[in-house]
Design a protein around this motif. Structure first.
Motif, short mmCIF file in Angstrom:
data_model
loop_
_atom_site.label_atom_id
_atom_site.label_comp_id
_atom_site.label_asym_id
_atom_site.label_seq_id
_atom_site.Cartn_x
_atom_site.Cartn_y
_atom_site.Cartn_z
N PRO A 8 82.07 -18.65 33.41
CA PRO A 8 80.76 -18.44 32.78
C PRO A 8 79.76 -19.56 33.04
O PRO A 8 78.55 -19.33 33.06
CB PRO A 8 81.11 -18.35 31.29
CG PRO A 8 82.54 -17.92 31.26
CD PRO A 8 83.17 -18.57 32.45
N GLY A 9 80.23 -20.78 33.23
CA GLY A 9 79.31 -21.89 33.45
C GLY A 9 78.67 -21.90 34.83
O GLY A 9 77.71 -22.63 35.07
N LEU A 10 79.20 -21.08 35.75
CA LEU A 10 78.71 -21.12 37.12
C LEU A 10 77.26 -20.65 37.24
O LEU A 10 76.50 -21.18 38.04
CB LEU A 10 79.60 -20.25 38.02
CG LEU A 10 79.24 -20.22 39.50
CD1 LEU A 10 79.29 -21.61 40.12
CD2 LEU A 10 80.17 -19.27 40.26
N ARG A 11 76.88 -19.68 36.43
CA ARG A 11 75.50 -19.16 36.51
C ARG A 11 74.48 -20.27 36.29
O ARG A 11 73.50 -20.40 37.03
CB ARG A 11 75.30 -18.04 35.50
CG ARG A 11 73.95 -17.35 35.61
CD ARG A 11 73.81 -16.28 34.53
NE ARG A 11 74.79 -15.22 34.72
CZ ARG A 11 74.59 -14.16 35.51
NH1 ARG A 11 73.46 -14.05 36.19
NH2 ARG A 11 75.51 -13.23 35.61
N SER A 76 82.55 -32.99 37.03
CA SER A 76 82.71 -34.28 36.34
C SER A 76 82.09 -34.27 34.95
O SER A 76 82.51 -35.02 34.07
CB SER A 76 82.09 -35.41 37.18
OG SER A 76 80.71 -35.19 37.37
N SER A 77 81.10 -33.40 34.73
CA SER A 77 80.44 -33.34 33.42
C SER A 77 81.11 -32.35 32.47
O SER A 77 80.75 -32.26 31.31
CB SER A 77 78.96 -32.97 33.59
OG SER A 77 78.85 -31.66 34.12
N ALA A 84 87.94 -30.11 36.91
CA ALA A 84 87.89 -31.16 35.91
C ALA A 84 87.40 -32.46 36.51
O ALA A 84 87.16 -32.56 37.71
CB ALA A 84 89.28 -31.36 35.31
N CYS A 85 87.26 -33.44 35.64
CA CYS A 85 86.88 -34.78 36.06
C CYS A 85 87.90 -35.28 37.07
O CYS A 85 89.10 -35.21 36.84
CB CYS A 85 86.85 -35.68 34.83
SG CYS A 85 86.66 -37.41 35.16
N GLY A 104 88.68 -43.41 36.60
CA GLY A 104 87.33 -43.08 36.21
C GLY A 104 87.07 -41.59 36.39
O GLY A 104 87.93 -40.85 36.84
N CYS A 105 85.90 -41.17 36.04
CA CYS A 105 85.55 -39.75 36.13
C CYS A 105 84.68 -39.54 37.36
O CYS A 105 83.54 -39.99 37.41
CB CYS A 105 84.80 -39.31 34.88
SG CYS A 105 84.59 -37.53 34.76
#
Length: 282
Positions: A8-11, A76-77, A84-85, A104-105
């Motif tokens: 869902p976040g891809l849009r 990363s966010s 994922a990070c 680190g991320c």
């Protein structure tokens, strides 16, 4: 659509990539004959995607670069759930040093690369010569982002000592990749499709140089689209206006001026109104 439904976040990430690409392109080519317009002739209306011009190749690379950059940053966010990070190192790497390492991320460039190739459907092109050329342009865009991947480290410890160090891979700003892409635009290679012969139907010419943008057709005359365009300066007008000349106008510009230090630690500036010339192609 399947990829967007699975994540869902891809849009939202694609919207960021789209705006990022448009803004960077228009700013970079603001004073060039081609200013990132998809239409090179209004009457009759001609679109750059009718054929594979230098500009068409560039836009394919630009789209791929922006999606890769946006997806890697989204990993990363935490905006995308399927990645994922990215941790870039393990403590075993630093056996003989006096400080300890903590992961680190980082921006997951490799995930962004895979995602972009799948999204643009250029994972495999078979024996399609045109698709092979467009795939090369897409990879040039993706690699322009990868070249900006740098290691960033931050030290931790008492009194500024570096007893603990956090390191991660970080992509540079998208404008850095845009600078590389503009160089690719000016050094793009023109190729010809190879006619398949009846004797050897499965043999075709491969594109030898995989590091350059490739196009097939010469760009139409862009001078028809530069009328009323604003020049950067007089030398730029000589190129942008295609010898038609230019008109000179003036406008008022507000600037900060007469800056000075007040009360020990504050900078105070006045506001000045300055009249500047501007140039418009005839």
């Amino acid at each position: 659509m399947r990829m967007c439904k699975r994540n869902p976040g891809l849009r939202k990430v694609l919207e960021v990539a789209s705006q990022q690409a448009i803004t960077a392109c228009e700013e970079t080519f603001k004073y060039d004959r081609w200013n990132c317009s998809l239409v090179y002739n209004k009457k009759p209306k001609r679109n750059i995607f009718k054929k594979i011009y230098r500009e068409t190749a560039f836009v394919h690379a630009l789209i791929a670069a922006s999606i890769t950059h946006a997806v890697a940053r989204a990993c990363s966010s935490g905006e995308l759930s399927r990645c994922a990070c990215l941790s870039t190192r393990t403590s075993d790497t630093f056996e003989n040093v006096s400080w300890q390492w903590k992961g680190g991320c980082g921006d997951d460039f490799n995930f962004g690369k895979r995602y972009t190739k799948n999204f643009l459907e250029f994972k495999s092109v078979g024996n399609d010569q045109v698709a092979d050329i467009l795939k090369q342009d897409v990879m040039v865009g993706i690699n322009s982002v990868g070249e900006q991947l740098k290691e960033v480290c931050k030290c931790h410890g008492f009194s500024g000592s570096c007893t603990t160090k956090t390191c991660w891979k970080r992509l540079g700003p998208f404008n850095s990749a845009m600078g590389l892409l503009k160089k690719q635009y000016h050094h793009a290679l023109k190729k010809k499709l190879v006619v398949k012969r009846a004797i050897t139907p499965n043999i075709r010419k491969k594109v030898k140089d995989r590091k350059n943008l490739v196009y097939l057709q010469k760009t139409p005359n862009l001078c028809l689209s530069t009328k009323s365009r604003v020049c950067k300066d007089v030398p730029n007008c000589a190129t942008l206006c295609c010898g038609r000349g230019y008109s000179v106008g003036n406008r008022s510009v507000t600037t900060r001026c007469r800056c000075r230090m007040v009360d020990c630690c504050f900078v105070k500036c006045d506001t000045c109104l300055e009249v500047k010339d501007y140039y418009v192609c005839k």
